[in-house]
Design a protein around this motif. Structure first.
Motif, PDB file in Angstrom:
ATOM      1  N   GLU A 286      30.304 -11.952  11.739  1.00 54.07           N
ATOM      2  CA  GLU A 286      30.279 -10.818  10.807  1.00 54.07           C
ATOM      3  C   GLU A 286      30.711 -11.241   9.413  1.00 54.07           C
ATOM      4  O   GLU A 286      30.094 -10.859   8.408  1.00 54.07           O
ATOM      5  CB  GLU A 286      31.172  -9.682  11.324  1.00 54.07           C
ATOM      6  CG  GLU A 286      31.124  -8.464  10.420  1.00 54.07           C
ATOM      7  CD  GLU A 286      31.494  -7.172  11.122  1.00 54.07           C
ATOM      8  OE1 GLU A 286      31.736  -6.189  10.406  1.00 54.07           O
ATOM      9  OE2 GLU A 286      31.526  -7.136  12.362  1.00 54.07           O
ATOM     10  N   GLU A 287      31.756 -12.028   9.323  1.00 58.97           N
ATOM     11  CA  GLU A 287      32.240 -12.494   8.016  1.00 58.97           C
ATOM     12  C   GLU A 287      31.170 -13.311   7.289  1.00 58.97           C
ATOM     13  O   GLU A 287      30.989 -13.176   6.067  1.00 58.97           O
ATOM     14  CB  GLU A 287      33.501 -13.341   8.220  1.00 58.97           C
ATOM     15  CG  GLU A 287      34.058 -13.958   6.953  1.00 58.97           C
ATOM     16  CD  GLU A 287      35.203 -14.911   7.241  1.00 58.97           C
ATOM     17  OE1 GLU A 287      35.484 -15.772   6.381  1.00 58.97           O
ATOM     18  OE2 GLU A 287      35.818 -14.811   8.342  1.00 58.97           O
ATOM     19  N   THR A 288      30.458 -14.154   8.035  1.00 55.66           N
ATOM     20  CA  THR A 288      29.434 -15.005   7.428  1.00 55.66           C
ATOM     21  C   THR A 288      28.252 -14.182   6.921  1.00 55.66           C
ATOM     22  O   THR A 288      27.746 -14.411   5.815  1.00 55.66           O
ATOM     23  CB  THR A 288      28.952 -16.053   8.440  1.00 55.66           C
ATOM     24  OG1 THR A 288      30.070 -16.849   8.864  1.00 55.66           O
ATOM     25  CG2 THR A 288      27.909 -16.960   7.832  1.00 55.66           C
ATOM     26  N   VAL A 289      27.795 -13.225   7.719  1.00 58.35           N
ATOM     27  CA  VAL A 289      26.682 -12.374   7.289  1.00 58.35           C
ATOM     28  C   VAL A 289      27.095 -11.537   6.085  1.00 58.35           C
ATOM     29  O   VAL A 289      26.337 -11.410   5.113  1.00 58.35           O
ATOM     30  CB  VAL A 289      26.209 -11.474   8.454  1.00 58.35           C
ATOM     31  CG1 VAL A 289      25.141 -10.490   7.973  1.00 58.35           C
ATOM     32  CG2 VAL A 289      25.669 -12.327   9.598  1.00 58.35           C
ATOM     33  N   ARG A 290      28.293 -10.983   6.115  1.00 58.60           N
ATOM     34  CA  ARG A 290      28.767 -10.193   4.973  1.00 58.60           C
ATOM     35  C   ARG A 290      28.904 -11.067   3.720  1.00 58.60           C
ATOM     36  O   ARG A 290      28.674 -10.591   2.597  1.00 58.60           O
ATOM     37  CB  ARG A 290      30.102  -9.525   5.298  1.00 58.60           C
ATOM     38  CG  ARG A 290      29.987  -8.381   6.286  1.00 58.60           C
ATOM     39  CD  ARG A 290      31.283  -7.600   6.403  1.00 58.60           C
ATOM     40  NE  ARG A 290      31.185  -6.550   7.398  1.00 58.60           N
ATOM     41  CZ  ARG A 290      30.615  -5.367   7.193  1.00 58.60           C
ATOM     42  NH1 ARG A 290      30.126  -5.082   5.989  1.00 58.60           N
ATOM     43  NH2 ARG A 290      30.558  -4.461   8.145  1.00 58.60           N
ATOM     44  N   GLY A 291      29.252 -12.327   3.910  1.00 62.43           N
ATOM     45  CA  GLY A 291      29.332 -13.239   2.777  1.00 62.43           C
ATOM     46  C   GLY A 291      27.986 -13.418   2.097  1.00 62.43           C
ATOM     47  O   GLY A 291      27.895 -13.493   0.867  1.00 62.43           O
ATOM     48  N   CYS A 292      26.912 -13.491   2.904  1.00 65.52           N
ATOM     49  CA  CYS A 292      25.560 -13.591   2.338  1.00 65.52           C
ATOM     50  C   CYS A 292      25.202 -12.332   1.567  1.00 65.52           C
ATOM     51  O   CYS A 292      24.627 -12.394   0.470  1.00 65.52           O
ATOM     52  CB  CYS A 292      24.542 -13.827   3.454  1.00 65.52           C
ATOM     53  SG  CYS A 292      24.686 -15.439   4.265  1.00 65.52           S
ATOM     54  N   LEU A 293      25.524 -11.167   2.138  1.00 67.26           N
ATOM     55  CA  LEU A 293      25.220  -9.903   1.466  1.00 67.26           C
ATOM     56  C   LEU A 293      25.997  -9.779   0.157  1.00 67.26           C
ATOM     57  O   LEU A 293      25.454  -9.321  -0.860  1.00 67.26           O
ATOM     58  CB  LEU A 293      25.536  -8.728   2.387  1.00 67.26           C
ATOM     59  CG  LEU A 293      24.725  -8.652   3.684  1.00 67.26           C
ATOM     60  CD1 LEU A 293      25.247  -7.520   4.567  1.00 67.26           C
ATOM     61  CD2 LEU A 293      23.248  -8.456   3.397  1.00 67.26           C
ATOM     62  N   SER A 294      27.243 -10.201   0.171  1.00 68.63           N
ATOM     63  CA  SER A 294      28.052 -10.171  -1.046  1.00 68.63           C
ATOM     64  C   SER A 294      27.463 -11.088  -2.105  1.00 68.63           C
ATOM     65  O   SER A 294      27.410 -10.744  -3.294  1.00 68.63           O
ATOM     66  CB  SER A 294      29.492 -10.585  -0.724  1.00 68.63           C
ATOM     67  OG  SER A 294      30.280 -10.628  -1.903  1.00 68.63           O
ATOM     68  N   TRP A 295      27.028 -12.289  -1.694  1.00 64.87           N
ATOM     69  CA  TRP A 295      26.384 -13.221  -2.625  1.00 64.87           C
ATOM     70  C   TRP A 295      25.148 -12.596  -3.255  1.00 64.87           C
ATOM     71  O   TRP A 295      24.857 -12.797  -4.434  1.00 64.87           O
ATOM     72  CB  TRP A 295      26.024 -14.504  -1.874  1.00 64.87           C
ATOM     73  CG  TRP A 295      25.150 -15.436  -2.628  1.00 64.87           C
ATOM     74  CD1 TRP A 295      25.516 -16.335  -3.584  1.00 64.87           C
ATOM     75  CD2 TRP A 295      23.718 -15.563  -2.484  1.00 64.87           C
ATOM     76  NE1 TRP A 295      24.414 -17.017  -4.050  1.00 64.87           N
ATOM     77  CE2 TRP A 295      23.310 -16.561  -3.397  1.00 64.87           C
ATOM     78  CE3 TRP A 295      22.773 -14.938  -1.677  1.00 64.87           C
ATOM     79  CZ2 TRP A 295      21.971 -16.942  -3.520  1.00 64.87           C
ATOM     80  CZ3 TRP A 295      21.448 -15.315  -1.796  1.00 64.87           C
ATOM     81  CH2 TRP A 295      21.060 -16.303  -2.708  1.00 64.87           C
TER      82      TRP A 295
END
Length: 250
Positions: free
Chosen positions: A206-215
């Motif tokens: 979840e943290e990794t996917v959210r990191g992509c969305l934030s980017w």
């Protein structure tokens, strides 16, 4: 209309999007790095487009079956095709993505960076190159590249897996070459990709996917959906890892 991949059908299009999507990204990948998992995870959020392998032959043929081509001029064909994809495959918030392996990037005449009007890049990598190479060889031998059980049919293996030290070494070299292709591409374009590793995607999904969305600059308040893809690594992979390491010490 007969298409090879169900997800290339109109039922998986977003509402028609007019103009150039404000957020455009390339999911830069190599075989067996986890890019399918990340692409599906981002797609299921509904706010990150649907980054698929749109430049591969099978996908181009599927969309040709749907749309035909507006032009026969080779220098205009890629631009026309990408623009149509942007119209149909951009999520309503204005995000469009394409997934592409380094080998296809190097072999195509399409200048993806220019055609997509200078996109950003998510670079999907796998730190464990040995297990990636084994996964690559297994997929080639069996024909089983992705198992989702929903959108793709489950197929019988093409042939039983056969261990080969030389073939694993060869696939490690291929992956090293693919990595060099991306290094060169980013340097030539002055691009600073958002790097994601397969290991992080598994351990901190979840943290990794959210990191992509934030980017991307995308707001997403819901729970990150399951990617819907089954991991294929198992005991066979681990046996081959141990056998390769023994052979490599000889």
């Amino acid at each position: 209309m007969v298409i090879l991949y169900r997800t290339n059908g109109p039922e998986f299009d977003f509402p028609l999007f007019a103009g150039l999507p404000p957020v455009r990204y390339v999911l830069a990948s190599t075989p067996r790095c986890g890019s399918n998992m990340l692409a599906r995870a981002l797609w299921h959020t509904g706010v990150a487009g649907f980054a698929e392998d749109y430049l591969s032959d099978d996908y181009v043929l599927d969309f040709f079956e749907r749309w035909g081509f507006d032009t026969g001029a080779p220098d205009e064909l890629a631009d026309s095709y990408i623009r149509k994809l942007m119209r149909h495959r951009t999520s309503p918030n204005g995000v469009f993505g394409i997934r592409i392996h380094a080998g296809l990037l190097a072999s195509t005449d399409v200048d993806l960076h220019e055609v997509m009007s200078h996109p950003g890049y998510i670079w999907m990598r796998r730190e464990d190159r040995l297990r990636q190479a084994i996964s690559y060889l297994l997929a080639e031998q069996t024909g089983e590249w992705i198992v989702d059980g929903t959108y793709l049919p489950l197929r019988e293996n093409l042939s039983p897996p056969t261990y080969s030290y030389e073939q694993i070494r060869r696939h490690i070299r291929l992956l090293d070459h693919d990595t060099a292709i991306w290094h060169e591409h980013f340097a030539r374009r002055g691009a600073k990709p958002h790097v994601v590793t397969y290991e992080d995607l598994l351990e901190r999904y979840e943290e990794t996917v959210r990191g992509c969305l934030s980017w991307m600059g995308v707001t997403f308040s819901g729970q990150v959906p399951d990617p819907g893809i089954r991991r294929q690594a198992g005991e066979l992979t681990e046996r081959w890892v141990r056998r390769y390491e023994r052979d490599d010490r000889r």
